[in-house]
Write an enzyme that holds these catalytic residues in place. Structure first.
Site: not given
Length: 312
Positions: A33-34, A36, A38, A175
């Site tokens: 959440a820090n 982009g 999020g 990925y």
């Protein structure tokens, strides 16, 4: 509810954050959440009155992000690639009500690395960590789980014979494996909740091609430069990409088992709509196989006591 890719969630109407109801009294746990997607998700949910637990790997960056949010937030540390860290977060949150879990954090196409437990880093962070966190907290989750995948899941498969990439490693192949695993997991969780008569929801979302730091983290200088150009020319803003997971997280019409993504061509850009996972990602036998493998390697199992009860 099945919608064409040109309709959007509300027919001709575009779904935006203006349509999010007041979220006062609800607690959201958002991983990664820090920055982009999020960060956008945390910021919007807090602005709508929700309390947001921002689970981040880098606490310094997390504090900077949290300080810039107007609303009720708290910071918790987690490294999704490290199962010990995942368990520590679950222990820290033990007993607390969580209305919605947004499995958002992820890493994208780094050189081959192994996690603390010896798993390929992308598979560990993008799938195994979220699988373990979801099951460890499931008894406390009241409403829904949203797992963020990618349109690139369509190119993925599970490399059961080479999960750590020691035989042959390709950043993009591993990925897409992790994003394919997200879809198998989200749909299988939906099926297990439904079979138990559990009203909670498991949804999937993907942001299309959105301008975040995910595309430029952990790569060579030349690839980073190329991706920055691509972000400027082709990508939609993170605020637009995050709408898909926000719809999945809060809209009362979002149904368990749905996959929400952009309505534009190729699902690269656009407004939230229901999209379809690639055919192999709907393979129930493969989903069960991955689930059992994930339980085995994480040491976390779904308890029947966590399913089937009416939520408060």
């Amino acid at each position: 509810m099945t919608l064409s890719a040109t309709q959007g969630i509300l027919g001709r109407m575009r779904w935006t954050t203006e349509q999010i109801a007041d979220q006062s009294g609800k607690t959201f746990l958002v991983t990664g959440a820090n920055s982009g997607l999020g960060l956008v998700t945390a910021r919007v949910l807090a602005a709508k009155g929700g309390h947001v637990i921002m689970a981040v790997r880098n606490l310094t960056k997390g504090r900077q992000a949290a300080d810039a949010i107007d609303g009720s937030v708290e910071l918790q540390h987690v490294d999704l690639a490290d199962l010990d860290s995942v368990r520590a977060l679950a222990d820290e949150l033990r007993g607390r009500r969580i209305d919605v879990l947004v499995n958002n954090a992820g890493i994208m196409m780094p050189p081959r690395q192994l996690s603390a437990q010896g798993h390929e880093q992308q598979f560990a962070a993008n799938h195994l960590g979220h699988f373990a966190l979801t099951l460890l907290l499931l008894d406390q989750i009241e409403e829904r789980v949203v797992t963020v995948s990618s349109a690139l899941h369509k190119r993925g498969r599970i490399h059961y014979d080479d999960l750590d990439g020691s035989g042959r490693y390709s950043p993009i192949a591993f990925y897409t494996q992790s994003k394919f695993a997200n879809v198998l997991f989200g749909l299988e969780l939906h099926r297990r909740l439904k079979a138990a008569g559990d009203p909670r929801r498991s949804l999937l979302a993907h942001p299309g091609y959105s301008d975040t730091n995910l595309q430029t983290a952990g790569r060579t200088r030349a690839v980073k430069a190329l991706m920055r150009v691509g972000n400027r020319v082709l990508a939609q803003p993170a605020e637009r990409g995050a709408l898909n997971q926000l719809y999945a997280a809060v809209d009362p019409r979002a149904q368990s088992g749905q996959f929400i993504g952009p309505d534009g061509r190729g699902e690269h850009r656009g407004w939230p709509t229901e999209v379809q996972p690639v055919g192999p990602a709907r393979d129930e036998a493969d989903a069960r196989r991955l689930w059992e493998l994930s339980e085995r390697v994480t040491g976390v199992q779904l308890s029947s006591a966590d399913l089937g009860r009416q939520r408060r």
